[in-house]
Design a protein around this motif. Structure first.
Motif, short mmCIF file in Angstrom:
data_model
loop_
_atom_site.label_atom_id
_atom_site.label_comp_id
_atom_site.label_asym_id
_atom_site.label_seq_id
_atom_site.Cartn_x
_atom_site.Cartn_y
_atom_site.Cartn_z
N ASP A 23 13.29 104.73 78.13
CA ASP A 23 14.21 105.84 77.89
C ASP A 23 13.36 107.06 77.55
OD1 ASP A 23 16.06 107.71 77.15
OD2 ASP A 23 17.32 106.32 76.01
N PRO A 24 13.21 107.99 78.50
CA PRO A 24 12.26 109.10 78.30
C PRO A 24 12.83 110.30 77.54
CG PRO A 24 13.07 109.11 80.55
CD PRO A 24 13.79 107.99 79.86
N HIS A 25 14.00 110.14 76.94
CA HIS A 25 14.56 111.23 76.11
C HIS A 25 15.57 110.60 75.16
CE1 HIS A 25 16.14 115.64 75.89
NE2 HIS A 25 16.46 114.98 74.78
N VAL A 26 15.13 110.35 73.94
CA VAL A 26 16.06 109.77 72.96
C VAL A 26 15.58 110.12 71.55
CG1 VAL A 26 14.90 107.49 73.07
CG2 VAL A 26 17.26 107.65 72.22
N HIS A 27 16.52 110.59 70.73
CA HIS A 27 16.17 111.05 69.37
C HIS A 27 16.37 109.91 68.39
CE1 HIS A 27 15.69 115.08 70.92
NE2 HIS A 27 16.81 114.90 71.61
#
Ligand SMILES: [Zn+2]
Length: 299
Positions: A5-9
């Motif tokens: 997952d290349p974008h997760v906070h």
């Protein structure tokens, strides 16, 4: 199937999310530096936040068998506080070359103000100086013009499109992004703009080249399992396994891999929850640590 997952906070997520992502096959996550749901008032808050992205949060992920990376940057919303933004710019060079930092991000435009433009350009120069990938947050309002402007400014600064991941795409922007040679990332938002059924159609139409999906899960209504769920749906709908692997794994690895900071040999093979970070553990009173071989291949 292994997934990234290349974008997760993850800072905003629970240990249940980490466990579920790990169980679903997520081997690595990239956490872009962003705001915290409300504006910060001190540069020191940014410093501690960046430190946690390369410190505690990375440790926390590892305790569930997930390798954690981040991108470091000044987000567009907070770029509008000019005095604070200038101080944050002085902090960035202290963090961008740390281990596990795979790019400058997430940066770009929110309301497309002059201040956002100023700090976006300064950070593009920083990325160029250190030869790092750039992770672009495109605006949710005036999406199409904001996306095109984001790319044109990159080109103006002499940034190679193969070093730039343009995020939050939709059907209206994907062609422009791919035609210009940039990476096109798609955030799967539950019950709104960009659900995963639409994503299936996009992959059917455009293929898997330079396309990737992410959850952008944060403090708001979002789904930390967006990547595995989309992978499953794509397979169900007849998209070839190799294309699913490109969109949910390989393209993230290849694009952010240009930092030299992320590679397959990094994936965690042994979970050992007896480990500590600065003396602190993820375990609470009396819990039994998990210690197990994870193995590299998740079927
Ligand atoms: Zn984000």
């Amino acid at each position: 199937m292994m997934m990234i997952d290349p974008h997760v906070h993850m800072t905003s997520r629970t240990t249940d999310d980490y466990q579920a992502m790990s169980d679903a096959g997520v081997v690595a996550v990239i956490e872009p530096a962003f705001w915290l749901g409300q504006p910060r008032t001190e540069a020191g808050s940014f410093k501690d936040y960046f430190s946690s992205l390369i410190g505690w949060e990375r440790f926390r992920a590892s305790q569930f068998g997930i390798r954690h990376y981040c991108t470091i940057g000044l987000n567009s919303k907070e770029a509008n506080n000019d005095a604070l933004a200038a101080q944050v710019m002085e902090l960035l060079p202290l963090f961008v070359l740390k281990e596990g930092v795979v790019g400058i991000g997430e940066i770009g435009y929110d309301d497309q103000t002059p201040a956002e433009d100023k700090y976006y350009r300064l950070q593009l120069e920083l990325a160029k100086e250190h030869n790092l990938p750039v992770q672009i947050h495109t605006p949710h309002r005036d999406k199409k013009s904001g996306t095109i402007r984001s790319m044109e400014v990159c080109l103006e600064h002499g940034i190679d499109p193969s070093m730039v991941i343009v995020d939050h795409n939709n059907e209206e922007t994907v062609r422009d992004v791919l035609d210009r040679g940039f990476w096109a990332a798609f955030t799967i938002y539950p019950s709104t703009k960009m659900g995963n059924e639409r994503m299936v159609e996009i992959v059917k139409q455009y293929g898997s080249n330079r396309i990737m999906v992410n959850s952008a899960a944060d403090w708001g209504k979002s789904d930390a399992l967006a990547v595995p769920k989309t992978a499953s749906l794509m397979l169900e709908k007849g998209i070839a396994k190799e294309d699913v692997r490109m969109v949910c794994y390989q393209n993230a690895l290849d694009s952010f891999g240009k930092s030299g900071q992320i590679k397959e040999s990094d994936w965690i093979t042994t979970i050992d929850q007896r480990e500590r970070f600065s003396g602190n553990s993820i375990l609470r009173g009396g819990q039994t640590p998990t210690v197990e071989e994870k193995g590299n291949v998740i079927q």
